[in-house]
Design a protein around this motif. Sequence first.
Motif, mmCIF file in Angstrom:
data_model
loop_
_atom_site.group_PDB
_atom_site.id
_atom_site.type_symbol
_atom_site.label_atom_id
_atom_site.label_comp_id
_atom_site.label_asym_id
_atom_site.label_seq_id
_atom_site.Cartn_x
_atom_site.Cartn_y
_atom_site.Cartn_z
ATOM 1 N N GLU A 249 0.813 -1.226 -0.068
ATOM 2 C CA GLU A 249 0.126 -0.089 -0.055
ATOM 3 C C GLU A 249 0.726 1.480 -0.097
ATOM 4 N N GLY A 250 1.975 1.332 0.723
ATOM 5 C CA GLY A 250 2.957 2.280 0.597
ATOM 6 C C GLY A 250 3.365 2.738 -0.528
ATOM 7 N N SER A 251 4.047 1.666 -1.255
ATOM 8 C CA SER A 251 4.324 1.892 -2.682
ATOM 9 C C SER A 251 3.324 2.350 -3.696
ATOM 10 N N ARG A 252 2.166 1.847 -3.487
ATOM 11 C CA ARG A 252 0.948 2.247 -4.355
ATOM 12 C C ARG A 252 0.914 3.672 -4.168
ATOM 13 N N LEU A 253 0.773 4.369 -2.885
ATOM 14 C CA LEU A 253 0.258 5.632 -2.839
ATOM 15 C C LEU A 253 1.475 6.578 -3.154
ATOM 16 N N ALA A 254 2.672 5.952 -2.840
ATOM 17 C CA ALA A 254 3.961 6.701 -3.058
ATOM 18 C C ALA A 254 4.159 7.026 -4.719
ATOM 19 N N ALA A 255 3.950 6.030 -5.269
ATOM 20 C CA ALA A 255 3.966 6.083 -6.983
ATOM 21 C C ALA A 255 2.823 7.327 -7.494
ATOM 22 N N LYS A 256 1.653 6.864 -6.729
ATOM 23 C CA LYS A 256 0.399 7.943 -7.123
ATOM 24 C C LYS A 256 0.921 9.473 -6.879
ATOM 25 N N SER A 257 1.676 9.648 -5.714
ATOM 26 C CA SER A 257 1.783 11.225 -5.365
ATOM 27 C C SER A 257 2.964 11.747 -6.072
ATOM 28 N N CYS A 258 3.895 10.829 -6.831
ATOM 29 C CA CYS A 258 4.824 11.187 -7.531
ATOM 30 C C CYS A 258 4.209 11.984 -8.903
ATOM 31 N N LEU A 259 2.969 11.822 -9.400
ATOM 32 C CA LEU A 259 2.298 12.306 -10.505
ATOM 33 C C LEU A 259 1.579 13.650 -10.481
ATOM 34 N N VAL A 260 1.762 14.340 -8.912
ATOM 35 C CA VAL A 260 1.197 15.446 -8.651
ATOM 36 C C VAL A 260 2.440 16.571 -8.320
#
Length: 270
Positions: A249-260
């Motif tokens: 879950e941590g890796s999922r949200l970290a990747a998502k935040s890199c798109l902002v």
Amino acid sequence: MRVLGIGDNVVDKYVHLRMMYPGGNALNFSVFAKGEGADAAFLGVFGDDDEARLVENTLQQLEIDTTRCRYHSGENGCARVTLENGERVFLGSNEGGVTRLHPIELSEDDKEYIRGFDIVHTGLYSHTGHLLAELNGLKIPLSFDFSDDFEEEQVERYIGNADFAFFSCSHMTDEATQSYIRSKRKREGQVLVATRGGDRSIAYDGAAFYYQSPEFIHAVDTMGAGDSYITAFLLSMLKDGDIQAAMKEGSRLAAKSCLVEGSFGFGAHY
């Protein structure tokens, strides 16, 4: 689930864009948790400048509780940054501004308020080291982020109070990271996690090591990636207690935040 970030709020000023974005480890935790569906609050110190107003207005828009925040005349926390190939590069800061100059002290009413949460998160830049024993005494799970420029004296002084401790260890090898977090575990039930940028993250619970590779995406901006990892990890652990699932879950949200852009957007010209 009710979660509380205590400590730093800053504005990250992107000097190459003349844009500023709200951020800060404790504040980012609250914002990311709200985005994941948690009931989130933030307890910190605001200045009285344009930077403070940007952060406070953003939290109001996001409906994050700030009723226990403090206000002082002076500069809000502020850092100057630029980007190089999507990677953030820090150029300097005012070291927390009013957060550093007016450290939070907890009243009995504050403590009663904090007891209503499922977890509290703070970190090295929050200027809350003096509060950790008090917070630990409230018998609520306590998370602490040591970031990437931790000093041994700080680690030894603070880590015994933390149920969850996070380190940024991209400067260490796999083996060195494992050895380090194993050596720093101080008590039963404590979980230590090391994030390592583009390399796999490593967690240790006293019995075993756990590993999780990052999700690779074309990053717009890596600001806040570590904080988003921490947030999703903690929410998952509170829900299910499964370290491997929490790391995913941590890796999922970290990747998502890199798109902002910025930690979570909400930029303004300065």
